[in-house]
Structures are given as structure tokens and as C-alpha cells.
Design an enzyme around this catalytic site. Structure first.
Site, PDB file in Angstrom:
ATOM      1  N   CYS A   1      -6.001   3.245   4.285  1.00 16.76           N
ATOM      2  CA  CYS A   1      -6.541   2.163   3.073  1.00 16.76           C
ATOM      3  C   CYS A   1      -7.873   1.778   3.305  1.00 16.76           C
ATOM      4  O   CYS A   1      -8.361   0.868   4.086  1.00 16.76           O
ATOM      5  CB  CYS A   1      -5.017   1.074   3.908  1.00 16.76           C
TER       6      CYS A   1
ATOM      7  N   CYS B   1      -8.202  -2.204   3.166  1.00 17.83           N
ATOM      8  CA  CYS B   1      -7.393  -2.868   4.338  1.00 17.83           C
ATOM      9  C   CYS B   1      -8.567  -3.003   5.379  1.00 17.83           C
ATOM     10  O   CYS B   1      -8.526  -3.027   6.086  1.00 17.83           O
ATOM     11  CB  CYS B   1      -6.206  -2.247   5.011  1.00 17.83           C
ATOM     12  N   ASP B   2      -9.232  -1.097   5.844  1.00 18.25           N
ATOM     13  CA  ASP B   2     -10.197  -0.830   6.958  1.00 18.25           C
ATOM     14  C   ASP B   2     -11.563  -1.304   7.176  1.00 18.25           C
ATOM     15  O   ASP B   2     -11.969  -0.870   7.658  1.00 18.25           O
ATOM     16  CB  ASP B   2      -9.091  -0.499   7.251  1.00 18.25           C
TER      17      ASP B   2
HETATM   18  C1  LIG Z   1      -2.276   1.246   8.986  1.00 11.02           C
HETATM   19  C2  LIG Z   1      -2.385   0.063   7.454  1.00 11.02           C
HETATM   20  C3  LIG Z   1      -2.649  -0.961   7.296  1.00 11.02           C
HETATM   21  C4  LIG Z   1      -2.741  -2.482   6.220  1.00 11.02           C
HETATM   22  N1  LIG Z   1      -3.480  -3.442   6.151  1.00 11.02           N
HETATM   23  C5  LIG Z   1      -3.601  -4.052   4.724  1.00 11.02           C
HETATM   24  C6  LIG Z   1      -4.341  -4.894   5.197  1.00 11.02           C
HETATM   25  O1  LIG Z   1      -5.561  -5.650   5.516  1.00 11.02           O
HETATM   26  N2  LIG Z   1      -3.923  -5.981   3.971  1.00 11.02           N
HETATM   27  C7  LIG Z   1      -2.816  -5.583   2.690  1.00 11.02           C
HETATM   28  O2  LIG Z   1      -3.017  -6.297   1.504  1.00 11.02           O
HETATM   29  N3  LIG Z   1      -2.321  -4.028   2.908  1.00 11.02           N
HETATM   30  C8  LIG Z   1      -2.350  -3.555   4.408  1.00 11.02           C
HETATM   31  N4  LIG Z   1      -2.174  -2.230   4.531  1.00 11.02           N
HETATM   32  C9  LIG Z   1      -0.963  -2.034   2.912  1.00 11.02           C
HETATM   33  C10 LIG Z   1       0.642  -2.863   3.637  1.00 11.02           C
HETATM   34  O3  LIG Z   1       0.866  -3.214   4.797  1.00 11.02           O
HETATM   35  C11 LIG Z   1       1.385  -2.596   1.619  1.00 11.02           C
HETATM   36  O4  LIG Z   1       0.533  -2.724   0.737  1.00 11.02           O
HETATM   37  C12 LIG Z   1       2.413  -3.393   2.477  1.00 11.02           C
HETATM   38  O5  LIG Z   1       3.043  -3.592   3.571  1.00 11.02           O
HETATM   39  C13 LIG Z   1       3.706  -2.872   1.571  1.00 11.02           C
HETATM   40  O6  LIG Z   1       4.994  -4.202   1.387  1.00 11.02           O
HETATM   41  P1  LIG Z   1       6.046  -2.818   0.794  1.00 11.02           P
HETATM   42  O7  LIG Z   1       7.079  -4.991   1.179  1.00 11.02           O
HETATM   43  O8  LIG Z   1       6.380  -2.666  -0.349  1.00 11.02           O
HETATM   44  O9  LIG Z   1       7.002  -2.134   1.766  1.00 11.02           O
HETATM   45  P2  LIG Z   1       6.991  -1.571   3.541  1.00 11.02           P
HETATM   46  O10 LIG Z   1       5.741  -2.456   4.301  1.00 11.02           O
HETATM   47  O11 LIG Z   1       6.127  -0.277   3.549  1.00 11.02           O
HETATM   48  O12 LIG Z   1       8.250  -1.528   3.571  1.00 11.02           O
HETATM   49  C14 LIG Z   1       9.486  -1.209   4.271  1.00 11.02           C
HETATM   50  C15 LIG Z   1      10.556  -1.698   4.785  1.00 11.02           C
HETATM   51  O13 LIG Z   1      11.690  -0.711   3.955  1.00 11.02           O
HETATM   52  C16 LIG Z   1      12.467  -0.002   5.016  1.00 11.02           C
HETATM   53  N5  LIG Z   1      12.794   0.686   4.548  1.00 11.02           N
HETATM   54  C17 LIG Z   1      12.674   2.033   4.084  1.00 11.02           C
HETATM   55  N6  LIG Z   1      13.841   2.828   4.204  1.00 11.02           N
HETATM   56  C18 LIG Z   1      14.509   2.073   3.770  1.00 11.02           C
HETATM   57  C19 LIG Z   1      16.249   1.909   4.049  1.00 11.02           C
HETATM   58  N7  LIG Z   1      16.828   3.850   4.504  1.00 11.02           N
HETATM   59  N8  LIG Z   1      17.348   1.303   4.613  1.00 11.02           N
HETATM   60  C20 LIG Z   1      16.368  -0.354   5.052  1.00 11.02           C
HETATM   61  N9  LIG Z   1      14.963   0.155   5.155  1.00 11.02           N
HETATM   62  C21 LIG Z   1      14.128   0.707   4.560  1.00 11.02           C
HETATM   63  C22 LIG Z   1      11.407  -0.417   6.403  1.00 11.02           C
HETATM   64  O14 LIG Z   1      11.953   0.002   7.200  1.00 11.02           O
HETATM   65  C23 LIG Z   1      10.628  -1.529   6.272  1.00 11.02           C
HETATM   66  O15 LIG Z   1      10.546  -2.640   6.429  1.00 11.02           O
HETATM   67  C24 LIG Z   1      -1.791  -1.727   4.789  1.00 11.02           C
HETATM   68  C25 LIG Z   1      -0.872  -0.781   5.673  1.00 11.02           C
HETATM   69  C26 LIG Z   1      -1.109   0.207   6.706  1.00 11.02           C
HETATM   70  C27 LIG Z   1      -0.160   1.352   6.779  1.00 11.02           C
END
Ligand SMILES: Cc1cc2nc3c(=O)[nH]c(=O)nc-3n(C[C@H](O)[C@H](O)[C@H](O)COP(=O)(O)OP(=O)(O)OC[C@H]3O[C@@H](n4cnc5c(N)ncnc54)[C@H](O)[C@@H]3O)c2cc1C
Length: 309
Positions: free
Chosen positions: A135, A138-139
């Protein structure tokens, strides 16, 4: 609605899930969340989050997710750290199976996020978050005046490379072929940038690192196996993301890349099934946008439930 039927079940515990949980708990819907295999979501993998409003000094990813959970639980969100195995969306209330147990819900909010696709090169696992990222938004800012490589040949790779020139002294884009999936305009923008060098026919064979983190990579030409060493403090893998939807067993409409499609606001084509965050959004992929959509999904679910009764 029987006593054992929940108004709202939320699947996934990233920023989208917890925000949906906070809003539906405050709307007195007694939501139940299955947090999944990675409780807290993708931000559990990162040390510093500097772009989420409200944290002027930045915050650790895991710390922020603990805060989000605590805040939602304070208003009554019930969280189970379990994975949803499958769902039945063919009739209401919907069926949700978790470790063999069946739960029923009037509405579902799916927030299962997406996974970046990694290369799987030697040494990659150890350097994730220590120089290797997926990302740039992000980084990127962690690599001021450093040399960076970007891996990939599509629009994302070109966009990330161009964005990273704000910070990096040099950005080298490597791609295993000489055919680029990127659109002509994105490719030309990157190729014409004085800080960007594009190297076709290169793939990462091995990452190099010292105690401080990433220092470079051994690149290989897939045509003849010849190798070269490149130095870099940061590397961004931009070869795509995969939304997490396999537990839905194709019951929800997705686009050609597998992302869930909204039909009306955050509701999918199945009334009562909502989706939010990276599982829907291939464009922004940020914590704040995921949280924002989680809020929208909870409000949409609340209004939809009200219309049903
Ligand atoms: C290394 C890294 C650094 C990042 N840094 C930043 C940053 O600095 N700033 C920023 O804004 N964004 C950052 N991001 C991006 C950000 O993390 C994502 O955009 C955000 O987390 C997306 O949120 P979400 O709730 O859609 O899903 P996610 O955070 O992807 O969460 C998905 C959830 O679904 C759950 N799940 C999946 N399958 C199942 C299932 N079958 N049953 C139950 N639960 C399930 C998982 O356990 C998880 O809890 C970063 C991403 C990464 C990988």
C-alpha cells in the site's frame, strides 16, 4: 422473528465491521459480529497509521483496532472471534454457520475485506512491514529520499510508482514480461517521469535485508535465469488484491474481479444483505473509507429493517 433470530449479523472485524457494529449497536439492534480468522483486520499487520483522522501523532494499527472494538462493545456489540464457514442467503432469516453452529439473522453486513496478493519470494515473509508493503498510500511516506522498487505491470503499479516519486529518490518498476496491462496513459506517465525507471523481464528471486530492514533484492530474468542485484529501502508489491468472498459460495453478485456489487446504496441485490469496506471497494482501500462505508451499511440496514416491520 423468533428469539434466536438476530436483527444484524456482521461478518468481519476490520474498520468497516467495527464501524457497522458501533452504529448498529447505538441504534439498539443488538448486533452480533463474527470477527474472523484475523480479528481486527488488515491493520493488525501494520505498525503506524498516520492518516486516520483523530490521531495527530499517528497510532499503531493493532492499537487502533483494539480502540475500535472497545468503542463498539461499549454500546453493546457482541463479538465472537470465530470464522463464518458458510451462509444461506436463499431465504430470510438468513443462515450463518460458524464452527458447525447455525445462527439466523434478518440482515447481514459483510465486511470481510480483501487480501493483497504477494509474490512469495524468498525472504518476503520476514520483511513484510519492514520495507515490503502492498500500500503506497499507507507506507510511501516512510521512504523519503530512499530508493524504492515497485513490482507489477498494471495500472496500480504505475499509479503507485508515480505517487511514490513524491518521496523516493528513485523508483524502479519491475515486471516479469515486456507486455504491460496498464493503460497507455498510466504507463506513459510513469515511463516519462525522471525519477522512474521501468525494467521489463525482471522478477524478484530473493529479498535482501539487514537488522534495520530491507536493503535490496536479487532480480532474475525469466528468459534466461540471469541475475542482478538491486538496492532499495522499500518495495511495493502491486500485482493485485483478492476480495474475501469464498464463504459466500457465489450467492452474491460480484464484478469480474470478485468484488461484491452494491445494488441500492450499500445493499446488494439480495434485500437485507449489505456489504462494506475493501470487499466492495477496489479503488480507495483505506481504513477511513472502509469505516465510512461500514457506517453507511449500518444506517442502510437499520432503515431497511424498520421498513420490514
Ligand atoms: C500492511 C498494511 C498497512 C496498511 N496501512 C494503512 C494505513 O496506514 N492507512 C489506511 O487508511 N489503510 C491502511 N491499510 C489498508 C486498510 O488496512 C484497509 O483498507 C482496511 O483495513 C479495510 O478494512 P475492512 O474493514 O474492509 O477489511 P479488513 O481490515 O480487511 O478486515 C476484514 C475482516 O474480515 C474478517 N473475515 C474474513 N473472512 C471472514 C469469515 N469467513 N468470517 C468472519 N470474518 C472474516 C477478517 O478476520 C478481518 O477481520 C493498510 C493495509 C495493509 C495490509
Amino acid at each position: 422473528m423468533g428469539e434466536d433470530v438476530r436483527s444484524v449479523i456482521i461478518v468481519g472485524s476490520g474498520p468497516a465491521g467495527y464501524t457497522a457494529g458501533l452504529y448498529s449497536a447505538r441504534a439498539l439492534l443488538s448486533p452480533l459480529m463474527f470477527a474472523g480468522y484475523m480479528s481486527g483486520g488488515q491493520l493488525m499487520l501494520t505498525s503506524d497509521v498516520e492518516n486516520f483522522p483523530g490521531y495527530p501523532k499517528g497510532i499503531g494499527g493493532p492499537e487502533m483496532m483494539v480502540d475500535m472494538r472497545e468503542q463498539a462493545e461499549r454500546f453493546g456489540l457482541e463479538v465472537q472471534d470465530k470464522n463464518v464457514e458458510r451462509v444461506d442467503l436463499s431465504q430470510r432469516p438468513f443462515g450463518v454457520w460458524v464452527e458447525g453452529e447455525e445462527f439466523r439473522a434478518e440482515s447481514l453486513i459483510i465486511c470481510t475485506g480483501a487480501e493483497a496478493i504477494w509474490l512469495g519470494a524468498e525472504g518476503e515473509e520476514e520483511q513484510k512491514g519492514r520495507g515490503i508493503s502492498t500500500c503506497a498510500t499507507c507506507d510511501g511516506a516512510f521512504f523519503r529520499d530512499e530508493e524504492i522498487i515497485v513490482v507489477g505491470g498494471g495500472d496500480s503499479a504505475m499509479e503507485e510508482a508515480t505517487f511514490l516519486t513524491r518521496f523516493a529518490s528513485k523508483v524502479t518498476v519491475i515486471h516479469r514480461r515486456d507486455v504491460f496491462k496498464a493503460s497507455k496513459v498510466m504507463y506513459e506517465r510513469a515511463e516519462g517521469h525522471p525519477k522512474i525507471e521501468i525494467k521489463p523481464f525482471r522478477q524478484v528471486k530473493r529479498w535482501l535485508a539487514n537488522e534495520q530492514g530491507l536493503t535490496g533484492a536479487i532480480l532474475e530474468d525469466p528468459r534466461d535465469g540471469s541475475e542482478e542485484e538491486i538496492s532499495c529501502a522499500g518495495a511495493f508489491i502491486a500485482i493485485g488484491h483478492k476480495p474475501i468472498t469464498s464463504f459466500l459460495e457465489n450467492q452474491l453478485e460480484t464484478d469480474s474481479e470478485g468484488y461484491i456489487v452494491h445494488k441500492t446504496n450499500t445493499m446488494t441485490a439480495i434485500p437485507g444483505v449489505f456489504a462494506a469496506g475493501d470487499v466492495v471497494d477496489k479503488r480507495y482501500r483505506q481504513a477511513i473509507t472502509a469505516a465510512g462505508m461500514g457506517c453507511q451499511a449500518a444506517i442502510d440496514a437499520e432503515r431497511w429493517l424498520e421498513d420490514q416491520h
